[in-house]
Write a protein that holds these residues in place. Structure first.
Motif, PDB file in Angstrom:
ATOM      1  N   ARG A 113       0.821  -1.224   0.000  1.00  0.00           N
ATOM      2  CA  ARG A 113       0.000   0.000   0.000  1.00  0.00           C
ATOM      3  C   ARG A 113       0.849   1.266   0.000  1.00  0.00           C
ATOM      4  NH1 ARG A 113      -3.407  -1.653   5.220  1.00  0.00           N
ATOM      5  NH2 ARG A 113      -1.291  -2.403   5.733  1.00  0.00           N
ATOM      6  N   VAL A 114       2.140   1.129   0.229  1.00  0.00           N
ATOM      7  CA  VAL A 114       3.057   2.271   0.304  1.00  0.00           C
ATOM      8  C   VAL A 114       3.577   2.614  -1.085  1.00  0.00           C
ATOM      9  CG1 VAL A 114       5.272   3.083   1.228  1.00  0.00           C
ATOM     10  CG2 VAL A 114       3.740   1.705   2.660  1.00  0.00           C
ATOM     11  N   SER A 115       3.600   3.895  -1.414  1.00  0.00           N
ATOM     12  CA  SER A 115       4.218   4.371  -2.651  1.00  0.00           C
ATOM     13  C   SER A 115       5.712   4.527  -2.417  1.00  0.00           C
ATOM     14  CB  SER A 115       3.609   5.710  -3.077  1.00  0.00           C
ATOM     15  OG  SER A 115       4.277   6.237  -4.207  1.00  0.00           O
ATOM     16  N   ARG A 116       6.510   3.721  -3.120  1.00  0.00           N
ATOM     17  CA  ARG A 116       7.959   3.714  -2.925  1.00  0.00           C
ATOM     18  C   ARG A 116       8.627   4.647  -3.934  1.00  0.00           C
ATOM     19  NH1 ARG A 116       8.473  -2.726  -3.396  1.00  0.00           N
ATOM     20  NH2 ARG A 116       7.385  -2.135  -5.304  1.00  0.00           N
ATOM     21  N   ILE A 117       9.293   5.664  -3.426  1.00  0.00           N
ATOM     22  CA  ILE A 117      10.045   6.599  -4.269  1.00  0.00           C
ATOM     23  C   ILE A 117      11.503   6.151  -4.212  1.00  0.00           C
ATOM     24  CG2 ILE A 117      10.489   9.005  -4.816  1.00  0.00           C
ATOM     25  CD1 ILE A 117       7.475   8.184  -4.570  1.00  0.00           C
ATOM     26  N   VAL A 118      11.962   5.513  -5.284  1.00  0.00           N
ATOM     27  CA  VAL A 118      13.264   4.856  -5.288  1.00  0.00           C
ATOM     28  C   VAL A 118      14.265   5.697  -6.068  1.00  0.00           C
ATOM     29  CG1 VAL A 118      14.516   2.765  -5.932  1.00  0.00           C
ATOM     30  CG2 VAL A 118      12.137   2.600  -5.136  1.00  0.00           C
ATOM     31  N   ASP A 119      15.307   6.141  -5.385  1.00  0.00           N
ATOM     32  CA  ASP A 119      16.380   6.892  -6.046  1.00  0.00           C
ATOM     33  C   ASP A 119      17.263   5.951  -6.858  1.00  0.00           C
ATOM     34  OD1 ASP A 119      15.545   9.185  -4.765  1.00  0.00           O
ATOM     35  OD2 ASP A 119      17.554   9.750  -4.106  1.00  0.00           O
ATOM     36  N   LEU A 120      17.779   6.464  -7.967  1.00  0.00           N
ATOM     37  CA  LEU A 120      18.901   5.846  -8.659  1.00  0.00           C
ATOM     38  C   LEU A 120      20.037   6.857  -8.603  1.00  0.00           C
ATOM     39  CD1 LEU A 120      17.312   4.030 -11.728  1.00  0.00           C
ATOM     40  CD2 LEU A 120      18.226   3.019  -9.635  1.00  0.00           C
ATOM     41  N   LYS A 121      21.127   6.482  -7.961  1.00  0.00           N
ATOM     42  CA  LYS A 121      22.210   7.421  -7.709  1.00  0.00           C
ATOM     43  C   LYS A 121      23.086   7.586  -8.945  1.00  0.00           C
ATOM     44  CE  LYS A 121      20.968   7.946  -3.435  1.00  0.00           C
ATOM     45  NZ  LYS A 121      20.224   9.156  -3.047  1.00  0.00           N
ATOM     46  N   ALA A 122      23.160   8.814  -9.444  1.00  0.00           N
ATOM     47  CA  ALA A 122      23.983   9.146 -10.605  1.00  0.00           C
ATOM     48  C   ALA A 122      25.443   9.301 -10.188  1.00  0.00           C
ATOM     49  CB  ALA A 122      23.465  10.431 -11.249  1.00  0.00           C
ATOM     50  N   PRO A 123      26.368   9.323 -11.152  1.00  0.00           N
ATOM     51  CA  PRO A 123      27.801   9.420 -10.816  1.00  0.00           C
ATOM     52  C   PRO A 123      28.148  10.607  -9.926  1.00  0.00           C
ATOM     53  CG  PRO A 123      27.535   8.793 -13.111  1.00  0.00           C
ATOM     54  CD  PRO A 123      26.156   9.103 -12.599  1.00  0.00           C
ATOM     55  N   GLY A 124      27.484  11.733 -10.132  1.00  0.00           N
ATOM     56  CA  GLY A 124      27.803  12.923  -9.347  1.00  0.00           C
ATOM     57  C   GLY A 124      27.526  12.787  -7.867  1.00  0.00           C
ATOM     58  N   SER A 125      26.741  11.784  -7.501  1.00  0.00           N
ATOM     59  CA  SER A 125      26.443  11.561  -6.078  1.00  0.00           C
ATOM     60  C   SER A 125      27.636  10.973  -5.343  1.00  0.00           C
ATOM     61  CB  SER A 125      25.247  10.619  -5.932  1.00  0.00           C
ATOM     62  OG  SER A 125      25.605   9.296  -6.310  1.00  0.00           O
ATOM     63  N   GLY A 126      28.542  10.329  -6.090  1.00  0.00           N
ATOM     64  CA  GLY A 126      29.628   9.604  -5.476  1.00  0.00           C
ATOM     65  C   GLY A 126      29.232   8.229  -4.980  1.00  0.00           C
ATOM     66  N   GLU A 127      27.974   7.831  -5.229  1.00  0.00           N
ATOM     67  CA  GLU A 127      27.466   6.558  -4.708  1.00  0.00           C
ATOM     68  C   GLU A 127      26.816   5.704  -5.792  1.00  0.00           C
ATOM     69  OE1 GLU A 127      28.273   5.508  -1.974  1.00  0.00           O
ATOM     70  OE2 GLU A 127      28.079   6.922  -0.316  1.00  0.00           O
ATOM     71  N   VAL A 128      27.220   5.895  -7.039  1.00  0.00           N
ATOM     72  CA  VAL A 128      26.591   5.175  -8.137  1.00  0.00           C
ATOM     73  C   VAL A 128      26.750   3.667  -7.989  1.00  0.00           C
ATOM     74  CG1 VAL A 128      28.619   5.288  -9.650  1.00  0.00           C
ATOM     75  CG2 VAL A 128      26.324   5.134 -10.654  1.00  0.00           C
ATOM     76  N   ASP A 129      27.820   3.224  -7.347  1.00  0.00           N
ATOM     77  CA  ASP A 129      28.046   1.786  -7.175  1.00  0.00           C
ATOM     78  C   ASP A 129      27.107   1.150  -6.154  1.00  0.00           C
ATOM     79  OD1 ASP A 129      30.084   1.880  -9.021  1.00  0.00           O
ATOM     80  OD2 ASP A 129      31.663   2.128  -7.528  1.00  0.00           O
ATOM     81  N   LYS A 130      26.356   1.962  -5.417  1.00  0.00           N
ATOM     82  CA  LYS A 130      25.459   1.437  -4.387  1.00  0.00           C
ATOM     83  C   LYS A 130      24.059   1.129  -4.927  1.00  0.00           C
ATOM     84  CE  LYS A 130      28.580   2.000  -1.152  1.00  0.00           C
ATOM     85  NZ  LYS A 130      28.496   3.151  -0.239  1.00  0.00           N
ATOM     86  N   ASN A 131      23.785   1.470  -6.185  1.00  0.00           N
ATOM     87  CA  ASN A 131      22.449   1.203  -6.718  1.00  0.00           C
ATOM     88  C   ASN A 131      22.143  -0.290  -6.681  1.00  0.00           C
ATOM     89  OD1 ASN A 131      21.563   3.848  -7.479  1.00  0.00           O
ATOM     90  ND2 ASN A 131      22.990   3.801  -9.192  1.00  0.00           N
TER      91      ASN A 131
END
Length: 215
Positions: A113-131
Motif C-alpha cells: 500500500r506504500v508508494s515507494r520513491i526509489v532513487d537511482l544514484k547518478a555518478p555525481g552523487s559519489g554513490e553510483v556503485d550502491k544502486n
C-alpha cells in the motif's frame, strides 16, 4: 516484551516538495542514519543523533498533525528494520503513505500500500556503485523512480539508464536538479530537447522556506 522502536531525527508537518504528491500537506517522519554519503546530500544532519521512539509514540505524534499524507524518509529509513512495521501501521490507520529511499537497500518487503520513491544514484552523487538494480524488478503501480542530477554527465547517464532498463515502462520517472548546482532551467531545456518521458521537478519546500531542517 520490549516495544518496537525507531531512531527518529524529526517529525514535522509541511508541504510535500517533490514527487507526484508535490504541494500536498504531509507529515514527514525522518529516520536517523544512512549507509550512503551522497556529495549533494541535504539531510546530513540526520546521519547521527535523533531520539528513540516507540512505533505507537510515532503514530500518536503523526496523528496530532491531522494530515492524510505521511512520508517516511531519512537518512535511509530502510536501514532500520522496524520501519516496515511502522509503514504497515500507518497504512492500517488509513494514511496515504510514501517512502523515500536511496535505492541501495531492498524494497520488496515494503507494504504494497506504500508508494515507494526509489532513487537511482547518478555518478555525481559519489554513490553510483550502491544502486541495487534488482529493485527495478519489483516496482509496482504507484511507485516512482527518482534521479537527482548534478550536471550534464549525470543527465546523460540517466538517459542511458532509462533506455537500457526501459524505465518509462516500469514507473513514473522524476528528474530533480541538485539545489544551487544545476540550474533548473538548464535541466528543463535538456529534457525538452530530448523529448524525455520524465517529470521534471524542483524542491518546492526549498523555494518556499530555503534549505533547512523541518520543512
Amino acid at each position: 516484551m520490549r516495544a518496537a522502536s525507531l531512531r527518529i531525527t524529526e517529525i514535522f508537518h509541511s508541504l510535500q516538495g517533490e514527487t507526484s504528491r508535490i504541494g500536498l500537506p504531509t507529515v514527514f517522519v525522518r529516520l536517523t542514519g544512512c549507509p550512503l554519503r551522497c556529495t549533494w546530500c541535504d539531510s546530513a544532519y540526520a546521519f547521527h543523533g535523533g531520539e528513540t521512539m516507540t512505533l505507537d509514540a510515532i503514530l500518536d505524534k503523526v496523528a496530532g498533525f491531522g494530515a492524510r499524507h505521511v512520508c517516511v524518509t531519512g537518512g535511509e529509513p530502510l536501514a532500520q528494520k522496524p520501519v516496515l512495521a511502522l509503514m504497515r501501521m500507518l497504512c492500517d490507520a488509513g494514511y496515504s503513505v510514501s517512502l523515500e529511499t536511496s535505492g541501495a537497500l531492498p524494497v520488496d518487503e515494503v507494504d504494497p500500500r506504500v508508494s515507494r520513491i526509489v532513487d537511482l544514484k547518478a555518478p555525481g552523487s559519489g554513490e553510483v556503485d550502491k544502486n541495487l538494480w534488482a529493485n527495478l524488478d519489483v516496482l509496482r503501480p504507484g511507485d516512482e523512480i527518482k534521479f537527482v542530477l548534478a550536471d550534464r554527465t549525470d543527465y546523460d547517464w540517466a538517459c542511458r539508464v532509462i533506455r537500457e532498463y526501459g524505465l518509462d515502462r516500469r514507473a513514473p520517472i522524476l528528474f530533480s536538479p541538485v539545489w544551487e548546482s544545476l540550474p533548473p532551467a538548464t535541466l528543463a531545456e535538456w529534457v525538452l530537447a530530448d523529448h524525455l518521458p520524465v517529470r521534471m521537478q524542483v524542491q518546492l519546500h526549498k523555494i518556499l522556506w530555503g534549505e533547512r531542517p523541518g520543512v
